[in-house]
Write an enzyme that holds these catalytic residues in place. Structure first.
Site, PDB file in Angstrom:
ATOM      1  N   PRO A  90       0.814  -1.219   0.000  1.00 40.77           N
ATOM      2  CG  PRO A  90      -0.701  -1.508   1.738  1.00 40.77           C
ATOM      3  CD  PRO A  90       0.593  -2.036   1.198  1.00 40.77           C
ATOM      4  CD  GLU A 129       1.505  -6.097  10.925  1.00 37.26           C
ATOM      5  OE1 GLU A 129       1.333  -4.892  10.717  1.00 37.26           O
ATOM      6  OE2 GLU A 129       0.570  -6.926  11.009  1.00 37.26           O
ATOM      7  NE  ARG A 174      -8.055  -6.905 -20.290  1.00 34.94           N
ATOM      8  CZ  ARG A 174      -8.308  -5.793 -20.953  1.00 34.94           C
ATOM      9  NH1 ARG A 174      -7.445  -4.786 -20.894  1.00 34.94           N
ATOM     10  NH2 ARG A 174      -9.385  -5.666 -21.677  1.00 34.94           N
TER      11      ARG A 174
HETATM   12  N1  ADE Z   1      -0.532  -5.569  -0.265  1.00 35.05           N
HETATM   13  C1  ADE Z   1      -1.416  -5.262   0.696  1.00 35.05           C
HETATM   14  N2  ADE Z   1      -2.199  -4.259   0.345  1.00 35.05           N
HETATM   15  C2  ADE Z   1      -1.812  -3.899  -0.921  1.00 35.05           C
HETATM   16  C3  ADE Z   1      -2.237  -2.895  -1.843  1.00 35.05           C
HETATM   17  N3  ADE Z   1      -3.230  -2.048  -1.549  1.00 35.05           N
HETATM   18  N4  ADE Z   1      -1.603  -2.811  -3.015  1.00 35.05           N
HETATM   19  C4  ADE Z   1      -0.591  -3.635  -3.299  1.00 35.05           C
HETATM   20  N5  ADE Z   1      -0.144  -4.590  -2.480  1.00 35.05           N
HETATM   21  C5  ADE Z   1      -0.750  -4.721  -1.295  1.00 35.05           C
END
Ligand code: ADE
Length: 274
Positions: free
Chosen positions: A88, A115, A153
């Site tokens: 994230p 984590e 794709r």
């Molecule tokens: N791993 C956990 N959450 C994620 C996300 N939002 N984007 C990419 N990898 C992730």
């Protein structure tokens, strides 16, 4: 195109790599996917892949050595690949990034669990950190599949129709897609279960789509795509490829929106005006 996916749960990708567009791409060798499990790169009897975080706190962190060795093993078989860590904290994924990456010889996707992973693995082995959205998943595998799907794709010969990818939502013009309809022309309400909204005709198909007039149909689809983008994702219009006439149409929608008390939308002037 070669993909490597480094994951503690390679079985999560089995059905994904066997079905649909991606499954076909694997079968006809448009893509090749190497799954690498860090657990197979441990040296201790317990096959340990995680440990408690230095500094304390909840959860576990993926250990650097087995993960680093797993990444190295994949890099050895695809030395020219770009290595991406899914988290994230990464750069938000866009269609433009997928388009760029579809021209690469290979992509190695590193999926974290727990984590997160030891930061030194990112410093040593990762070219780019990528997020698929502002939410937290329990691991990077789903995000890795998103990238394998989105890139595959776009590769030549993977989709049945060569125009299919070009006409996507977020195609080259940067607009959302227009609505789609297929047979039957008239859709009866289901017995006692009509969810029809008050304002929409949910039974018929827009007449223009049945007219056989391809120019009119193309115009209707273009108008519908612009209107949808204006309604749902107005911020996309700033970078969309839109003609001067179409920009006027958007300004009209803005005025009508303001007067009609629907969402007023501000559209910035676009460099790509033609
Ligand atoms: N791993 C956990 N959450 C994620 C996300 N939002 N984007 C990419 N990898 C992730």
């Amino acid at each position: 195109m070669r993909f490597g996916v480094v994951t503690l749960f390679p079985e999560l990708l089995d059905a994904f790599l066997a079905a649909g567009v991606v499954g076909r791409a694997v079968k006809n060798s448009s893509i090749e996917v190497q799954l690498e499990n860090p657990r197979n790169h441990t040296v201790d009897g317990h096959r340990t892949v995680d440990d408690r975080p230095f500094g304390g706190g909840p959860g576990m962190v993926m250990k650097a050595e087995p993960l680093g060795r797993a990444i190295q093993a994949v890099k050895q078989s695809m030395p020219l690949a770009k290595t991406i860590y899914l988290s994230p904290q990464g750069r938000p994924l866009t269609q433009a990034m997928l388009r760029d990456w579809s021209k690469l010889p290979g992509i190695i996707l590193v999926a974290g669990r727990y984590e997160g992973i030891d930061e030194r693995v990112i410093q040593r082995h990762i070219d780019e950190e990528v997020s698929i959205g502002d939410y937290v998943l329990s691991g990077g595998e789903v995000a890795a599949m998103v990238i394998v799907d989105g890139v595959s794709r776009l590769l030549p010969g993977v989709l049945g129709h060569p125009d299919s990818a070009a006409e996507d939502s977020f195609g080259e013009d940067g607009l959302l897609d227009h609505p789609h309809y297929t047979r039957p022309e008239w859709l009866d309400d289901l017995e006692g279960a009509s969810d029809a909204t008050e304002h929409e005709d949910t039974r018929s198909v827009p007449a223009v789509l049945l007219s056989g007039d391809h120019k009119l149909i193309a115009q209707w689809r273009r108008d519908a795509a612009i209107k949808r983008t204006w309604e749902r994702r107005p911020e996309l219009l700033a970078n969309a490829t839109i003609s001067v006439a179409e920009r006027k149409q958007i300004e009209q929608l803005n005025r009508a929106g303001r007067d009609g008390a629907t969402e007023p939308q501000q559209v910035e002037k676009n460099e790509q005006d033609h």
